[in-house]
Design a protein around this motif. Structure first.
Motif, PDB file in Angstrom:
ATOM      1  N   GLY A  33      -4.477   6.988  13.873  1.00 39.10           N
ATOM      2  CA  GLY A  33      -5.708   6.808  14.630  1.00 39.10           C
ATOM      3  C   GLY A  33      -6.454   8.054  15.051  1.00 39.10           C
ATOM      4  O   GLY A  33      -7.677   8.030  15.149  1.00 39.10           O
ATOM      5  N   GLY A  72     -10.558  -0.994   5.340  1.00 34.77           N
ATOM      6  CA  GLY A  72      -9.708  -1.703   4.392  1.00 34.77           C
ATOM      7  C   GLY A  72     -10.041  -3.175   4.343  1.00 34.77           C
ATOM      8  O   GLY A  72     -11.090  -3.621   4.841  1.00 34.77           O
ATOM      9  N   ILE A  94      -9.791  -0.961  18.409  1.00 36.14           N
ATOM     10  CA  ILE A  94      -9.576   0.159  19.331  1.00 36.14           C
ATOM     11  C   ILE A  94     -10.496   1.314  18.944  1.00 36.14           C
ATOM     12  O   ILE A  94     -11.175   1.911  19.782  1.00 36.14           O
ATOM     13  CB  ILE A  94      -8.088   0.586  19.299  1.00 36.14           C
ATOM     14  N   CYS A 152      -6.910  -2.197   8.602  1.00 36.17           N
ATOM     15  CA  CYS A 152      -6.623  -1.351   9.773  1.00 36.17           C
ATOM     16  C   CYS A 152      -6.275  -2.185  11.002  1.00 36.17           C
ATOM     17  O   CYS A 152      -7.054  -3.045  11.427  1.00 36.17           O
ATOM     18  CB  CYS A 152      -7.825  -0.466  10.063  1.00 36.17           C
ATOM     19  N   ILE A 191      -6.298   7.374  22.587  1.00 38.13           N
ATOM     20  CA  ILE A 191      -5.304   6.506  21.948  1.00 38.13           C
ATOM     21  C   ILE A 191      -3.990   6.483  22.727  1.00 38.13           C
ATOM     22  O   ILE A 191      -3.338   5.442  22.820  1.00 38.13           O
ATOM     23  CB  ILE A 191      -5.094   6.868  20.447  1.00 38.13           C
ATOM     24  N   ARG A 236       0.862  -1.187   0.000  1.00 39.23           N
ATOM     25  CA  ARG A 236       0.000   0.000   0.000  1.00 39.23           C
ATOM     26  C   ARG A 236       0.894   1.231   0.000  1.00 39.23           C
ATOM     27  O   ARG A 236       1.858   1.296   0.775  1.00 39.23           O
ATOM     28  CB  ARG A 236      -0.895   0.024   1.252  1.00 39.23           C
ATOM     29  N   ALA A 278     -14.769  10.016  12.091  1.00 43.19           N
ATOM     30  CA  ALA A 278     -15.903   9.073  12.136  1.00 43.19           C
ATOM     31  C   ALA A 278     -16.907   9.517  13.195  1.00 43.19           C
ATOM     32  O   ALA A 278     -18.121   9.535  12.951  1.00 43.19           O
ATOM     33  CB  ALA A 278     -15.393   7.665  12.449  1.00 43.19           C
TER      34      ALA A 278
HETATM   35  C1  HEM Z   1     -12.657   5.037  12.553  1.00 42.38           C
HETATM   36  C2  HEM Z   1     -11.354   5.018  12.655  1.00 42.38           C
HETATM   37  C3  HEM Z   1     -10.424   4.415  11.654  1.00 42.38           C
HETATM   38  C4  HEM Z   1     -10.606   4.138  10.325  1.00 42.38           C
HETATM   39  C5  HEM Z   1     -11.850   4.368   9.486  1.00 42.38           C
HETATM   40  C6  HEM Z   1      -9.380   3.551   9.843  1.00 42.38           C
HETATM   41  C7  HEM Z   1      -9.184   3.140   8.541  1.00 42.38           C
HETATM   42  C8  HEM Z   1      -8.011   2.561   8.085  1.00 42.38           C
HETATM   43  C9  HEM Z   1      -7.811   2.124   6.730  1.00 42.38           C
HETATM   44  C10 HEM Z   1      -8.818   2.226   5.593  1.00 42.38           C
HETATM   45  C11 HEM Z   1      -6.567   1.604   6.661  1.00 42.38           C
HETATM   46  C12 HEM Z   1      -5.919   0.979   5.423  1.00 42.38           C
HETATM   47  C13 HEM Z   1      -6.260  -0.489   5.427  1.00 42.38           C
HETATM   48  C14 HEM Z   1      -5.892  -1.243   4.162  1.00 42.38           C
HETATM   49  O1  HEM Z   1      -4.952  -0.840   3.496  1.00 42.38           O
HETATM   50  O2  HEM Z   1      -6.570  -2.242   3.820  1.00 42.38           O
HETATM   51  C15 HEM Z   1      -5.967   1.706   7.973  1.00 42.38           C
HETATM   52  C16 HEM Z   1      -4.703   1.264   8.282  1.00 42.38           C
HETATM   53  C17 HEM Z   1      -4.149   1.368   9.536  1.00 42.38           C
HETATM   54  N1  HEM Z   1      -4.767   1.858  10.678  1.00 42.38           N
HETATM   55 FE1  HEM Z   1      -6.668   2.567  10.821  1.00 42.38          FE
HETATM   56  N2  HEM Z   1      -8.489   3.464  10.873  1.00 42.38           N
HETATM   57  C18 HEM Z   1      -9.079   3.980  11.996  1.00 42.38           C
HETATM   58  C19 HEM Z   1      -8.525   4.068  13.269  1.00 42.38           C
HETATM   59  C20 HEM Z   1      -7.293   3.591  13.622  1.00 42.38           C
HETATM   60  C21 HEM Z   1      -6.738   3.618  14.963  1.00 42.38           C
HETATM   61  C22 HEM Z   1      -7.436   4.128  16.217  1.00 42.38           C
HETATM   62  C23 HEM Z   1      -5.477   3.096  14.877  1.00 42.38           C
HETATM   63  C24 HEM Z   1      -4.464   2.887  15.972  1.00 42.38           C
HETATM   64  C25 HEM Z   1      -4.530   2.075  16.921  1.00 42.38           C
HETATM   65  C26 HEM Z   1      -5.241   2.723  13.500  1.00 42.38           C
HETATM   66  C27 HEM Z   1      -4.093   2.143  13.028  1.00 42.38           C
HETATM   67  C28 HEM Z   1      -3.871   1.765  11.718  1.00 42.38           C
HETATM   68  C29 HEM Z   1      -2.618   1.188  11.240  1.00 42.38           C
HETATM   69  C30 HEM Z   1      -1.375   0.926  12.086  1.00 42.38           C
HETATM   70  C31 HEM Z   1      -2.791   0.936   9.876  1.00 42.38           C
HETATM   71  C32 HEM Z   1      -1.782   0.319   8.924  1.00 42.38           C
HETATM   72  C33 HEM Z   1      -2.016  -1.182   8.869  1.00 42.38           C
HETATM   73  C34 HEM Z   1      -1.045  -1.943   7.965  1.00 42.38           C
HETATM   74  O3  HEM Z   1      -0.706  -1.424   6.902  1.00 42.38           O
HETATM   75  O4  HEM Z   1      -0.658  -3.047   8.334  1.00 42.38           O
HETATM   76  N3  HEM Z   1      -6.364   3.035  12.764  1.00 42.38           N
HETATM   77  N4  HEM Z   1      -6.874   2.284   8.839  1.00 42.38           N
END
Ligand code: HEM
Length: 522
Positions: free
Chosen positions: A327, A465, A476, A471, A213, A120, A334
């Motif tokens: 995050g 995703g 969380i 995600c 967070i 990605r 949201a």
């Molecule tokens: C409503 C809240 C959130 C939404 C809508 C959201 C959405 C997303 C999306 C669409 C991705 C990309 C996924 C993919 O490529 O398939 C992502 C990746 C990620 N998100 Fe979230 N996220 C949210 C909250 C959070 C929070 C609170 C955290 C922290 C704890 C977080 C940590 C991450 C991380 C570390 C990635 C990268 C994952 C990877 O590439 O392995 N996200 N998120």
């Protein structure tokens, strides 16, 4: 017929001999049994995908242009109307050529073939900072956010059982609930004489999201919802996150020359990253001291931070920084969208309050894992709010193998932008799609008049995703939002008496303009 004519035209016009040969050979083979193979045979060459020229694209983003200041959703809609299900963006500066896809069937196919280690596109400025300025911290353990390939896979394998394990996340219910209560207290105290909150409600929601967070990832309260807080590092951290959120767009989305020349603004962004790293490092060091000092009971459940520190201290620092970057804004965005939907739909808000009061009969009742298991309408409200106001508008991948999308050949490695949120308003998947109808998500909904999501393609709703790269903070984020809504709706009525909420797309979709909710006790 049309397809045959189109192919004939390409045969005559195409510049690529290899492609001619392939499409001729394909035509010479009459019938193949599987649908996929038929698609491949019919597929038009990559070079013939409808494309913007650099000039067209630049012109459209400038003042007066078709996409100027449009949200991602509006922009994707316009593109699909003009080009169909697929369009190619030319390479600009150091950003490679990319193919954008809009059709849910293609989105599904692309994800199904993404492979076990999906690629990605990442924040390249952050990647640059981590690789060249602070390899001491980011060298050995890859960040989920900025790393690719085996290094990403290794980290994800380590982190998944920590971040996505329901029992670990549930440990934080009391703290997250407490933070939601504090937020409500703070915001009530800021209302004016008409019970409206200050226009910069979005900033306060960001503070709630940051406090939640950091409490989870750093094992400590920053105390920023307490109006008398004096943690110098917490204040700095808030400023750094704000600076990051405002500055990063110019380098990651807008065409920028930073790869060729490091401007003053770019150097400032590097300082922002460094400031964040140093503060998190400081907090992780403090947490290590606290953990060593605390006596452990026999049934002690390890926190997320303790588990990460056990893996490696730098892995813990990396995950904490990533959680702040990924995050804070997404969760705030949201929450605002969901609150807005509830404010505009009082009947649904009443229904949610009813559920919450059944589960928590007294205002002083605490949220517990058992109580949270039984809140189907709350979950449906969250899904429906995110459907109407998704925090992220698109996702990206590199094709995991040679595939065909929208009838065109897509070579392995092609960078693809997945414009998945167009489907959120598509009547085919979400009848009465502009309306806020949480009931459509309820499994036990027997109302024949009510639209359902039961038969929708699951790829029409992928806000977090999909697949191994989805995600990492989903559980969380959901917990935080559930607690916030519980505390805001159980005892208060939220109203909106202004013009419709507008959305601005920066790195995530955020509200554009004042957020003057009215909040009254019920
Ligand atoms: C409503 C809240 C959130 C939404 C809508 C959201 C959405 C997303 C999306 C669409 C991705 C990309 C996924 C993919 O490529 O398939 C992502 C990746 C990620 N998100 Fe979230 N996220 C949210 C909250 C959070 C929070 C609170 C955290 C922290 C704890 C977080 C940590 C991450 C991380 C570390 C990635 C990268 C994952 C990877 O590439 O392995 N996200 N998120």
């Amino acid at each position: 017929m049309l397809r045959t004519l189109e192919r004939a035209k390409i045969f005559l016009n195409s510049q690529s001999l290899g492609q001619h040969a392939r499409s001729l050979v394909a035509q010479a083979q009459p019938s193949v049994d599987t649908k996929v193979k038929n698609e491949e045979i019919d597929a038009l060459p990559y070079g013939s995908i409808p494309a913007f020229t650099r000039f067209q694209l630049t012109r459209r983003f400038l003042p007066g242009g078709k996409y100027f200041q449009k949200s991602f959703y509006e922009m994707h809609k316009l593109m699909r109307e003009e080009f169909g299900d697929i369009v190619k963006f030319p390479a600009i500066f150091a950003t490679p050529e990319m193919v954008w896809i809009f059709n849910v069937k293609d989105i599904e196919k692309m994800f199904r073939f993404e492979g076990p280690i999906p690629y990605r596109r990442t924040f390249e400025t952050l990647q640059h900072y981590r690789k060249t300025i602070r390899p001491d911290i980011y060298g050995d353990y890859g960040s989920l956010f900025t790393e690719q390939g085996e290094k990403w896979y290794k980290m994800r394998t380590l982190v998944n059982p920590v971040l996505l394990k329901p029992t670990t996340v549930k440990l934080y219910i009391p703290q997250v609930d407490e933070i939601a209560k504090e937020f409500v207290e703070m915001i009530l105290s800021k209302r004016d004489e008409t019970n409206e909150v200050p226009a910069q409600f979005g900033d306060y929601i960001n503070m709630w999201s940051l406090e939640s967070i950091t409490c989870i990832s750093l094992n400590r309260r920053l105390g920023i919802l307490n109006q008398n807080y004096h943690d110098e590092n917490a204040e700095k951290l808030i400023k750094l996150i704000r600076a990051f959120l405002t500055d990063v767009y110019d380098f990651e989305v807008n065409p920028s020359v930073w790869k060729f020349y490091e401007t003053k603004a770019f150097k400032k962004l590097m300082e922002v990253y460094d400031g964040m790293t140093n503060i998190i490092l400081h907090y992780v060091d403090k947490a290590i001291e606290d953990i060593k000092a605390q006596p452990k009971a026999d049934d002690h459940e390890e926190s997320i931070l303790e588990k990460l520190i056990k893996i490696n201290k730098n892995a813990a620092v990396i995950m904490c920084v990533d959680s702040l970057i990924a995050g804070v804004d997404a969760t705030s965005s949201a929450s605002i969208g969901i609150l807005y939907c509830l404010a505009k739909n009082q009947d649904k808000q009443d229904k949610l309050r009813e559920e919450l009061r059944k589960i928590l009969p007294n205002k002083s009742d605490d949220l517990t894992p058992e109580k949270m298991r039984n809140m189907p309408y709350l979950r449906a409200v969250i899904k429906e709010g995110i459907r109407l106001y998704p925090p992220t508008a698109a996702n990206t991948r590199a094709a995991g193998k040679d595939i065909t999308l929208a009838g065109y050949q897509i070579p392995k490695g092609t960078e693809i932008v997945v414009a998945s949120t167009l489907a959120h308003y598509d009547e085919q998947f979400f009848p009465q799609g502009r309306k806020f109808i949480p009931e459509r998500w309820l499994k036990d909904n027997t109302d024949p008049e009510c639209p359902r999501v039961k038969n929708a393609n699951p790829f029409s709703f992928i806000p977090f995703g999909f697949g191994p790269r989805m995600c990492a903070g989903r559980r969380i984020a959901e917990l935080e939002i559930e607690a916030l809504l519980t505390r805001m709706i159980r005892d208060y009525r939220i109203e909106w008496h202004h013009s419709d909420l507008k959305i601005k797309s920066v790195m995530v979709n955020i509200p554009d303009g004042d957020l003057k909710f009215k909040i009254t006790e019920v």
